[in-house]
Design a protein around this motif. Structure first.
Motif, PDB file in Angstrom:
ATOM      1  N   TYR A  84     -39.195 -89.292  77.250  1.00 29.75           N
ATOM      2  CA  TYR A  84     -39.765 -88.657  78.171  1.00 29.75           C
ATOM      3  C   TYR A  84     -41.449 -88.489  78.761  1.00 29.75           C
ATOM      4  CZ  TYR A  84     -34.703 -86.457  78.244  1.00 29.75           C
ATOM      5  OH  TYR A  84     -33.629 -86.809  78.808  1.00 29.75           O
ATOM      6  N   LYS A  85     -41.983 -89.219  77.813  1.00 29.70           N
ATOM      7  CA  LYS A  85     -43.564 -88.993  78.343  1.00 29.70           C
ATOM      8  C   LYS A  85     -43.816 -90.421  79.248  1.00 29.70           C
ATOM      9  CE  LYS A  85     -47.810 -87.370  75.928  1.00 29.70           C
ATOM     10  NZ  LYS A  85     -48.357 -86.934  74.840  1.00 29.70           N
ATOM     11  N   MET A  88     -41.906 -91.418  83.425  1.00 28.12           N
ATOM     12  CA  MET A  88     -42.516 -91.951  84.156  1.00 28.12           C
ATOM     13  C   MET A  88     -43.024 -93.159  84.975  1.00 28.12           C
ATOM     14  SD  MET A  88     -41.798 -90.267  87.105  1.00 28.12           S
ATOM     15  CE  MET A  88     -40.189 -89.085  86.126  1.00 28.12           C
ATOM     16  N   ARG A 117     -30.178 -87.627  70.093  1.00 28.61           N
ATOM     17  CA  ARG A 117     -29.840 -86.973  70.890  1.00 28.61           C
ATOM     18  C   ARG A 117     -31.147 -85.804  70.825  1.00 28.61           C
ATOM     19  NH1 ARG A 117     -27.084 -90.362  72.965  1.00 28.61           N
ATOM     20  NH2 ARG A 117     -25.161 -91.109  72.787  1.00 28.61           N
ATOM     21  N   SER A 118     -32.372 -86.286  71.775  1.00 30.18           N
ATOM     22  CA  SER A 118     -33.073 -85.438  71.374  1.00 30.18           C
ATOM     23  C   SER A 118     -33.693 -84.474  72.446  1.00 30.18           C
ATOM     24  CB  SER A 118     -33.902 -85.762  70.252  1.00 30.18           C
ATOM     25  OG  SER A 118     -35.616 -85.545  70.971  1.00 30.18           O
ATOM     26  N   TYR A 119     -35.009 -83.632  72.345  1.00 30.92           N
ATOM     27  CA  TYR A 119     -35.091 -83.112  73.804  1.00 30.92           C
ATOM     28  C   TYR A 119     -35.972 -84.220  73.947  1.00 30.92           C
ATOM     29  CZ  TYR A 119     -38.975 -82.216  70.016  1.00 30.92           C
ATOM     30  OH  TYR A 119     -40.032 -82.699  68.878  1.00 30.92           O
ATOM     31  N   VAL A 121     -36.025 -87.447  74.535  1.00 30.80           N
ATOM     32  CA  VAL A 121     -35.859 -88.321  74.543  1.00 30.80           C
ATOM     33  C   VAL A 121     -35.288 -89.248  75.935  1.00 30.80           C
ATOM     34  CG1 VAL A 121     -35.123 -91.089  73.960  1.00 30.80           C
ATOM     35  CG2 VAL A 121     -35.726 -89.658  72.545  1.00 30.80           C
ATOM     36  N   GLN A 123     -31.619 -90.410  78.003  1.00 29.72           N
ATOM     37  CA  GLN A 123     -31.310 -90.510  77.391  1.00 29.72           C
ATOM     38  C   GLN A 123     -30.169 -92.210  77.721  1.00 29.72           C
ATOM     39  OE1 GLN A 123     -29.503 -89.072  74.731  1.00 29.72           O
ATOM     40  NE2 GLN A 123     -31.286 -87.977  74.617  1.00 29.72           N
TER      41      GLN A 123
ATOM     42  N   MET B 117     -45.794 -77.798  69.115  1.00 31.78           N
ATOM     43  CA  MET B 117     -44.548 -77.705  68.614  1.00 31.78           C
ATOM     44  C   MET B 117     -43.527 -76.145  68.557  1.00 31.78           C
ATOM     45  SD  MET B 117     -42.950 -79.987  68.203  1.00 31.78           S
ATOM     46  CE  MET B 117     -44.038 -81.578  69.216  1.00 31.78           C
ATOM     47  N   MET B 133     -46.270 -83.214  72.987  1.00 34.15           N
ATOM     48  CA  MET B 133     -45.727 -83.528  75.044  1.00 34.15           C
ATOM     49  C   MET B 133     -46.503 -82.992  75.522  1.00 34.15           C
ATOM     50  SD  MET B 133     -42.645 -82.742  72.996  1.00 34.15           S
ATOM     51  CE  MET B 133     -40.960 -81.826  74.554  1.00 34.15           C
ATOM     52  N   PRO B 141     -41.050 -76.867  70.832  1.00 32.96           N
ATOM     53  CA  PRO B 141     -39.649 -77.804  70.522  1.00 32.96           C
ATOM     54  C   PRO B 141     -39.356 -77.265  69.776  1.00 32.96           C
ATOM     55  CG  PRO B 141     -41.227 -79.229  71.277  1.00 32.96           C
ATOM     56  CD  PRO B 141     -41.705 -78.098  71.735  1.00 32.96           C
ATOM     57  N   LEU B 142     -40.307 -77.212  68.417  1.00 28.08           N
ATOM     58  CA  LEU B 142     -39.564 -77.248  66.890  1.00 28.08           C
ATOM     59  C   LEU B 142     -39.124 -75.846  66.778  1.00 28.08           C
ATOM     60  CD1 LEU B 142     -41.451 -79.523  64.650  1.00 28.08           C
ATOM     61  CD2 LEU B 142     -39.726 -79.563  65.925  1.00 28.08           C
ATOM     62  N   LEU B 148     -31.356 -77.902  69.831  1.00 23.79           N
ATOM     63  CA  LEU B 148     -31.942 -79.417  69.673  1.00 23.79           C
ATOM     64  C   LEU B 148     -31.538 -80.354  71.125  1.00 23.79           C
ATOM     65  CD1 LEU B 148     -32.502 -81.587  67.028  1.00 23.79           C
ATOM     66  CD2 LEU B 148     -29.665 -81.676  66.645  1.00 23.79           C
ATOM     67  N   ALA B 149     -30.546 -80.351  71.869  1.00 21.93           N
ATOM     68  CA  ALA B 149     -30.436 -81.192  72.370  1.00 21.93           C
ATOM     69  C   ALA B 149     -31.268 -80.703  74.143  1.00 21.93           C
ATOM     70  CB  ALA B 149     -29.241 -80.523  73.332  1.00 21.93           C
ATOM     71  N   GLY B 150     -31.928 -79.827  74.096  1.00 21.74           N
ATOM     72  CA  GLY B 150     -33.311 -79.792  75.052  1.00 21.74           C
ATOM     73  C   GLY B 150     -33.245 -79.305  75.685  1.00 21.74           C
ATOM     74  N   PHE B 160     -40.091 -85.379  83.272  1.00 23.69           N
ATOM     75  CA  PHE B 160     -39.287 -84.669  83.218  1.00 23.69           C
ATOM     76  C   PHE B 160     -38.054 -84.380  81.808  1.00 23.69           C
ATOM     77  CE2 PHE B 160     -36.780 -88.766  84.441  1.00 23.69           C
ATOM     78  CZ  PHE B 160     -36.535 -88.606  83.962  1.00 23.69           C
ATOM     79  N   SER B 161     -37.613 -83.607  81.508  1.00 24.92           N
ATOM     80  CA  SER B 161     -36.361 -83.722  80.752  1.00 24.92           C
ATOM     81  C   SER B 161     -35.531 -83.160  80.675  1.00 24.92           C
ATOM     82  CB  SER B 161     -37.593 -82.870  80.126  1.00 24.92           C
ATOM     83  OG  SER B 161     -37.205 -81.751  79.858  1.00 24.92           O
ATOM     84  N   LYS B 162     -34.214 -83.564  80.453  1.00 27.77           N
ATOM     85  CA  LYS B 162     -32.641 -83.034  80.283  1.00 27.77           C
ATOM     86  C   LYS B 162     -32.291 -82.630  78.851  1.00 27.77           C
ATOM     87  CE  LYS B 162     -31.797 -85.951  84.121  1.00 27.77           C
ATOM     88  NZ  LYS B 162     -30.816 -87.233  84.414  1.00 27.77           N
ATOM     89  N   PRO B 163     -31.581 -81.768  78.986  1.00 27.97           N
ATOM     90  CA  PRO B 163     -30.503 -81.228  78.088  1.00 27.97           C
ATOM     91  C   PRO B 163     -29.569 -83.004  77.425  1.00 27.97           C
ATOM     92  CG  PRO B 163     -30.398 -79.755  79.297  1.00 27.97           C
ATOM     93  CD  PRO B 163     -31.133 -80.655  79.500  1.00 27.97           C
ATOM     94  N   ALA B 164     -30.036 -83.301  76.325  1.00 22.95           N
ATOM     95  CA  ALA B 164     -29.253 -83.978  75.848  1.00 22.95           C
ATOM     96  C   ALA B 164     -27.812 -84.502  75.096  1.00 22.95           C
ATOM     97  CB  ALA B 164     -30.473 -84.718  74.295  1.00 22.95           C
ATOM     98  N   LEU B 166     -24.101 -83.806  73.413  1.00 19.75           N
ATOM     99  CA  LEU B 166     -24.280 -83.665  72.393  1.00 19.75           C
ATOM    100  C   LEU B 166     -22.558 -83.619  72.091  1.00 19.75           C
ATOM    101  CD1 LEU B 166     -26.747 -81.342  71.655  1.00 19.75           C
ATOM    102  CD2 LEU B 166     -27.338 -83.330  70.984  1.00 19.75           C
TER     103      LEU B 166
END
Lengths: 175, 192
Positions: A84-85, A88, A117-119, A121, A123, B117, B133, B141-142, B148-150, B160-164, B166
């Motif tokens: 995600y970093k 952009m 499958r992670s916060y 990356v 997808q 973290m 991050m 996040p740790l 785990l999915a975020g 931006f981020s989205k839940p993965a 699972l």
């Protein structure tokens, strides 16, 4: 002394004539000089480098000219894990590429996020870019990437170029 | 001089502040009772005992226990070739302890990583920003309570981020399972 001058076509000098459509000719030019933008983000980039090296010889397809400037490249090969970093930045580099432009998602990570499958990356890079070809593998062998490039050539060859030239491209159409 | 001797010297100097030294498989550990004194202990270990290399600083989330945070310092002396481990605890309410960047400059990035973290702050750190991050990411996040999915987040023009998704995963360990089959990481669906 009388001299003769030949006008027009001389088959001894110029070879055989080929009749074609403008579309097909332009597409033929395009597909044999697709310059990649190497978006090397992880281990797939190593295979991408191998593809560019002598054993696999990407220059057979007119694609050996890896451009690190988005302005001069035609296909972005997203090789690796898109975090995600980084997302952009990848989007921004894609936006800077001149049309026509294509995207190859190389490997599992670029295609779907792969094993991450992670916060952290993204997808699949198709969340932010229009991907033309997905290449399976973790990482894919250079042969697989060459196969993808040949599939891209086929895709470029089929494009109704003159018709698309009259419409705005995907970047403009979205705005 | 062995690591155990060096640890004893540290213990002589600070007395009741330090518990131990305990030795396990040749590795010596001292527990620092008060996290506020970690910089003073570190200073002495470096200046007087020759632990001139901070190998790593790491942190543990003991979720559900008090104190929640454990911070672990791995020390090494390049001249005497001995390792020493310092452990200290920080409560969740406080989530703050003094920096050791004044002792070892390399602690800068280690402490930034822990802040990024786990969200433990280091008082007196010269540049306590996120290191992995991006600036503007709102979570740590740790932490054990972070999925785990975020989680979704949005920092305009940055990231931006989205839940993965699972489905069929992820590979989750179950500590405390009765046998290795239960404990081992394997695909688990959530909700059972």
């Amino acid at each position: 002394m009388q001299t003769t001058t030949e006008f027009g076509y001389d088959s001894r000098i110029e070879g055989d004539v080929i009749h074609t459509r403008v579309d097909a000719a332009l597409n033929w030019f395009r597909k044999n000089s697709i310059w990649p933008m190497p978006m090397g983000l992880a281990c797939c980039a190593i295979e991408l480098m191998a593809t560019g090296a002598s054993r696999f010889d990407i220059s057979r397809f007119g694609m050996e000219v890896m451009r690190f400037s988005p302005r001069q490249s035609d296909v972005m090969i997203v090789a690796g894990t898109v975090t995600y970093k980084m997302a952009m930045s990848v989007k921004r580099i894609y936006d800077q590429m001149a049309e026509p432009k294509w995207v190859i998602a190389m490997g599992a990570c670029a295609s779907t996020g792969g094993m991450y499958r992670s916060y952290a990356v993204l997808q699949g890079v198709d969340n932010i870019l229009p991907v033309d070809i997905y290449v399976a593998g973790c990482p894919p062998r250079p042969e697989a990437l060459l196969d993808a490039l040949m599939k891209l050539q086929n895709k470029v060859q089929r494009e109704p170029l003159l018709a698309t030239l009259k419409k705005p491209g995907p970047a403009l159409a979205k705005a | 001089m062995s690591a155990l001797d060096l640890a004893s010297k540290l213990k002589e100097k600070f007395g009741e502040l330090l518990a131990g030294p305990t030795e396990f498989r040749g590795e010596v550990t001292l527990v620092v009772a008060d996290a506020e004194r970690i910089a003073a202990v570190s200073e002495f270990a470096k200046q007087e005992l020759g632990f001139n290399y901070l190998v790593d600083v790491s942190s543990i989330d003991n979720y559900g226990e008090d104190p929640r945070w454990t911070v672990v310092y791995h020390l090494y002396g390049i001249e005497h070739k001995q390792y020493l481990r310092l452990i200290t605890s920080v409560s969740e309410e406080k989530s703050e302890l003094p920096t050791v960047t004044g002792v070892w400059r390399t602690a800068d990035w280690h402490e930034r990583e822990i802040y990024d973290m786990m969200g433990i702050r280091f008082r007196g750190h010269p540049d306590l920003r996120r290191i992995i991050m991006w600036e503007g990411y709102p979570y740590f996040p740790l932490r054990k309570d972070f999925p785990l999915a975020g989680k979704p987040s949005e920092a305009p023009d940055v990231a931006f981020s989205k839940p993965a998704p699972l489905e069929g995963g992820p590979f989750v360990t179950s500590p405390g399972g009765k046998d290795a089959i239960e404990r081992e990481p394997r695909v688990k669906t959530f909700g059972d």
